[in-house]
Design an enzyme around this catalytic site. Structure first.
Site, short mmCIF file in Angstrom:
data_model
loop_
_atom_site.label_atom_id
_atom_site.label_comp_id
_atom_site.label_asym_id
_atom_site.label_seq_id
_atom_site.Cartn_x
_atom_site.Cartn_y
_atom_site.Cartn_z
N GLN A 1 -4.99 -4.12 0.84
CA GLN A 1 -5.54 -3.86 2.16
C GLN A 1 -6.57 -2.74 2.10
OE1 GLN A 1 -2.19 -3.21 4.77
NE2 GLN A 1 -1.66 -5.37 4.81
N ASP B 1 5.43 -8.53 -1.08
CA ASP B 1 5.98 -9.00 0.19
C ASP B 1 7.28 -9.79 0.02
OD1 ASP B 1 3.95 -7.87 1.62
OD2 ASP B 1 2.68 -9.66 1.60
C1 S3P Z 1 -2.03 -7.85 2.25
C2 S3P Z 1 -1.75 -6.90 1.30
C3 S3P Z 1 -0.42 -6.33 1.08
C4 S3P Z 1 0.67 -7.16 1.75
C5 S3P Z 1 0.30 -7.57 3.14
C6 S3P Z 1 -0.98 -8.38 3.14
C7 S3P Z 1 -3.40 -8.33 2.39
O1 S3P Z 1 -0.36 -5.02 1.62
O2 S3P Z 1 1.88 -6.43 1.78
O3 S3P Z 1 1.34 -8.36 3.71
O4 S3P Z 1 -3.61 -9.38 3.02
O5 S3P Z 1 -4.31 -7.70 1.84
P1 S3P Z 1 -0.84 -3.75 0.73
O6 S3P Z 1 -2.14 -4.12 0.20
O7 S3P Z 1 -0.93 -2.60 1.68
O8 S3P Z 1 0.21 -3.58 -0.28
#
Ligand code: S3P
Length: 735
Positions: free
Chosen positions: A469, A615
């Site tokens: 993210q 996840d």
């Molecule tokens: C996601 C990245 C993950 C994941 C989230 C979706 C994404 O989070 O847990 O459900 O779509 O980039 P993080 O990147 O914060 O770990």
């Protein structure tokens, strides 16, 4: 408890109020007053009041509360007469549909002596009228708006508030001006349009013919033109200023629609219609107290998982959540029209979709997973009309933060209670280093207030944690930043942003752990087929592994190597999973997953796989509980800041089911063994609720799982698919 209530004006509203209060037992005596002798007689006969008076002074003698329920234009004269009487300490209140004019009239006659005046407006009615239609239930679950004055005594307000609540009303307090504006827009304008349209059509020569063919649309739109003309004439005269303001705004919007029809501007029309349609749906859901998609029920939705069973068949899980978010974002920023298939119609991805609609992007659908996005180009987003609400979706908030930091307009991002607790400094801080101006609430929590009009500068950033993210957020900001933006991650994380940017023809360079972009290029619309979400498939991979005799195929699941940690971990535990027909669809690898029951064993989960299965741990903990021996997870402190603290809430739930486990700062130790039935909590976290649903397969008694409504954020048809393959979990109270 009050002594005497006097209701002046025994029509539908006054009569219903009198009758309701009388039946509530909150008042010793209810006295009615009406100029019409017939109404006075009927009111006593029908039990609406205890007695009636013809004379105002007599009626008001010894009153504790006087309710003015006369037509709004008669209010002025009535107030004048009341001012000439000695009302003692009686509280005055009213039911007028516009408040400004009533208060003006009261000030004229009472001067500053209004401490015991509580203006009010019940938003309820019926096509019936007169005291004979009095109904003590009329206000039940209807809004009543009270608009106290600065000098209104709190004790007087409290009494009126209590009386309405005793009738089952939902009481709100509001400023007078705001009340008049809200009502002008939501009630008065629609009535004006309905009366106006019917009259306009009826005046035409061919009216008979028109009415003969005027079926559903006309009938639905003009239902309210059957309302009482005198009452509505009063309301428009009383609420003149606010009605004129809302009418003028509407007139200019109507002119814009006229221009679009005239110019054959289908894009403009589609924009208005698609926005209106979701707004209408959203409004309907608010009325029914639901969120974007139908939440599976009210506050505490309980899933009941029955023990036993095995999984059989072939199913397709819904579209990938991460890819669905990105398809909307990049489709909106592209030049041209992007078609998406397999879009996840869950609340999180819908929150992203709505955000872009709010920023002026025309988006058709979703309809059976198909979405058409009319891209506006990298510089075509418009300022949203208000704060952007992102519900439960951390991905929406973090990715949008990067994009919005680079826009010319300001924006505010908000979310639900869970999202409002999640850390946002991980994106706000590096964005500030690029030149963004972002405010957060205490400790870097939402809401985020992002100031537009900043010139961002590209930079090299090494992520302190493995987070797709944060990486994606900075790459999106990098599309607008001067020079090159390069992000280096400590461990591989999902690379959907990089892949999809390339799919839209935007150059991204990836060397080892670093990905970088430069501004100055454009995105070109494309077609996207969203594969099934491996994070949703994971529940069935574990379920079929732990339920004896299972043999299941999950079709068309995304197997991007940055997401397949769950398969690797399950295989290390002894699971029997094979990938069938691997193929590539629109830049993402896809396969059918064939899974059969197997005896699982506990393992030490490899650190390198943690970000690749981030996840899937809630359900992997369930696999560990069913495995023989000890499973140890380390290096997963990120789990503590997901939709819930997934380490703690899973440990709490497993312990409640008799599973031996011990949470640690960055993981958990689980000893496989028997699972008992019992009560556990989903904590509003979709993946916790689904993980415990799977656990029931191996439990010795049913498992009740509280707080499951958020399953709809990522997997709206979870229960239906469970039923289809043989997992016996259902909403409590439904079969
Ligand atoms: C996601 C990245 C993950 C994941 C989230 C979706 C994404 O989070 O847990 O459900 O779509 O980039 P993080 O990147 O914060 O770990």
């Amino acid at each position: 408890m009050i002594g005497r209530l006097v209701v002046i004006g025994l029509g539908l509203i006054g009569g219903s109020f009198a009758k309701g209060v009388r039946e509530s037992g909150l008042c010793r005596e209810v006295v009615g007053m009406d100029l019409d002798p017939q109404s006075r007689l009927l009111a006593v006969e029908l039990g609406v009041v205890d007695r009636c008076e013809e004379d105002l002074a007599l009626a008001c003698q010894g009153a504790d509360v006087i309710q003015l329920a006369v037509p709004i234009l008669a209010m002025e004269r009535l107030l004048g007469k009341l001012a000439a009487l000695d009302l003692g300490t009686a509280i005055l209140t009213d039911v007028g549909s516009a408040k400004g004019n009533v208060v003006r009239a009261a000030r004229q006659v009472f001067g500053n002596n209004l401490a015991r005046f509580v203006p009010g407006h019940p938003i309820a009615g019926s096509e019936q009228s007169g005291v004979e239609a009095s109904n003590a239930e009329l206000f039940r679950r209807h809004k009543v708006i009270l608009t106290p004055l600065p000098e209104t005594e709190p004790s007087a307000l409290q009494v009126v508030d209590t009386l309405w609540r005793a009738l089952g009303a939902d009481v709100e307090h509001m400023q007078i001006q705001r009340h008049d504006e809200v009502l002008a827009a939501t009630s008065h304008l629609p009535h004006l349009l309905a009366f106006g349209l019917v009259d306009s059509l009826a005046k035409r020569n061919e009216n008979l013919d028109i009415f003969r063919y005027a079926a559903g649309g006309f009938r639905d739109f003009t239902r309210i033109a059957g309302s009482d003309p005198v009452m509505w004439h009063d309301i428009f005269l009383a609420n003149r200023e606010a009605v004129l303001r809302t009418l003028d705004t509407f007139r200019s919007d109507l002119d814009a629609l006229r221009d679009a029809v005239d110019a054959g501007d289908g894009h403009q029309l589609l924009g208005v219609f698609t926005r209106a349609r979701v707004a209408r749906e959203h409004f309907g859901k608010i009325l029914a107290r639901r969120a974007y998609v139908e939440k599976m029920s009210t506050n505490d939705l309980v899933f009941l998982g029955q023990p036993g069973g095995s999984l059989k068949g072939r199913v397709r899980v819904p579209g990938d959540k991460s890819i669905s978010h990105r398809s909307i974002m990049l489709g909106a920023l592209a030049d041209g029209t992007t078609e998406v298939d397999g879009f996840l119609e869950g609340e999180d991805a819908l929150a992203t979709l709505q955000a872009f609609r709010d920023m002026g992007v025309v988006i058709e659908g979703p309809h059976h997973g198909r979405v058409t996005i009319h891209g506006v180009g990298l510089h075509g987003l418009k300022a949203p009309p208000g704060p952007i609400y992102l519900g439960n979706s951390g991905t929406s908030m973090r990715l949008l933060a990067g994009l919005l930091a680079a826009q010319t307009f300001d924006s505010v991002l908000t979310g639900d209670a869970s999202l409002s607790k999640r850390p946002m400094n991980r994106v706000a801080n590096p964005l500030r280093d690029m030149g963004a101006v972002i405010e957060t609430a205490a400790d870097g929590r939402p809401p985020l207030t992002i100031r537009g009009g900043q010139a961002l500068k590209g930079f090299n950033y090494t992520l302190p944690m493995a987070s797709a993210q944060v990486k994606s957020c900075l790459l999106l900001a990098g599309l607008y930043a001067q020079g090159r933006t390069s992000v280096t991650e400590p461990a591989p994380t999902r690379d959907h942003t990089e892949r999809m940017l390339r799919g839209f023809g935007y150059p991204v360079s990836v060397t080892g752990p670093s990905a970088s972009v430069e501004s100055g290029h454009t995105l070109h619309a494309t077609r996207i087929e969203v594969p099934g979400d491996i994070s949703s498939a994971a529940f069935f991979l574990v379920a079929a592994s732990i339920a004896e005799g299972s043999d299941l195929v999950l079709e068309h699941v995304g197997i991007n190597p940055t997401r397949t940690g769950v398969i690797d971990i399950l295989r290390l535990m002894g699971a029997d999973i094979t990938l069938v027909n691997p193929r590539e669809v629109g830049g993402e690898p896809v396969a059918d997953l064939h899974v059969r029951a197997a005896a699982l064993k506990g393992i030490d989960m490899p650190l390198a796989l943690v970000p690749l299965a981030i996840d899937e741990f809630p359900v992997l903990f369930v696999a560990a509980a069913c495995a023989q021996g000890r499973t140890i997870l380390r290096g997963a402190q990120e789990l503590r800041v997901k939709e819930s603290d997934r380490i703690q809430v899973m440990a709490d739930g497993l312990l409640a089911l008799g599973v031996k486990c011990e949470p640690t700062a960055d993981g958990i130790v689980i000893d496989g063994g028997p699972i008992a039935g019992g009560e556990v909590h989903g904590h509003g976290d979709h993946r916790i609720a689904m993980a415990f649903s799977v656990a029931a397969l191996r439990a010795s008694a049913p498992i009740r799982i509280h707080d499951c409504a958020n399953v709809a954020t990522s997997f709206p048809n979870f229960l239906a698919l469970c039923g289809q393959v043989g997992i016996r979990v259902s909403e409590e109270g439904k079969s």
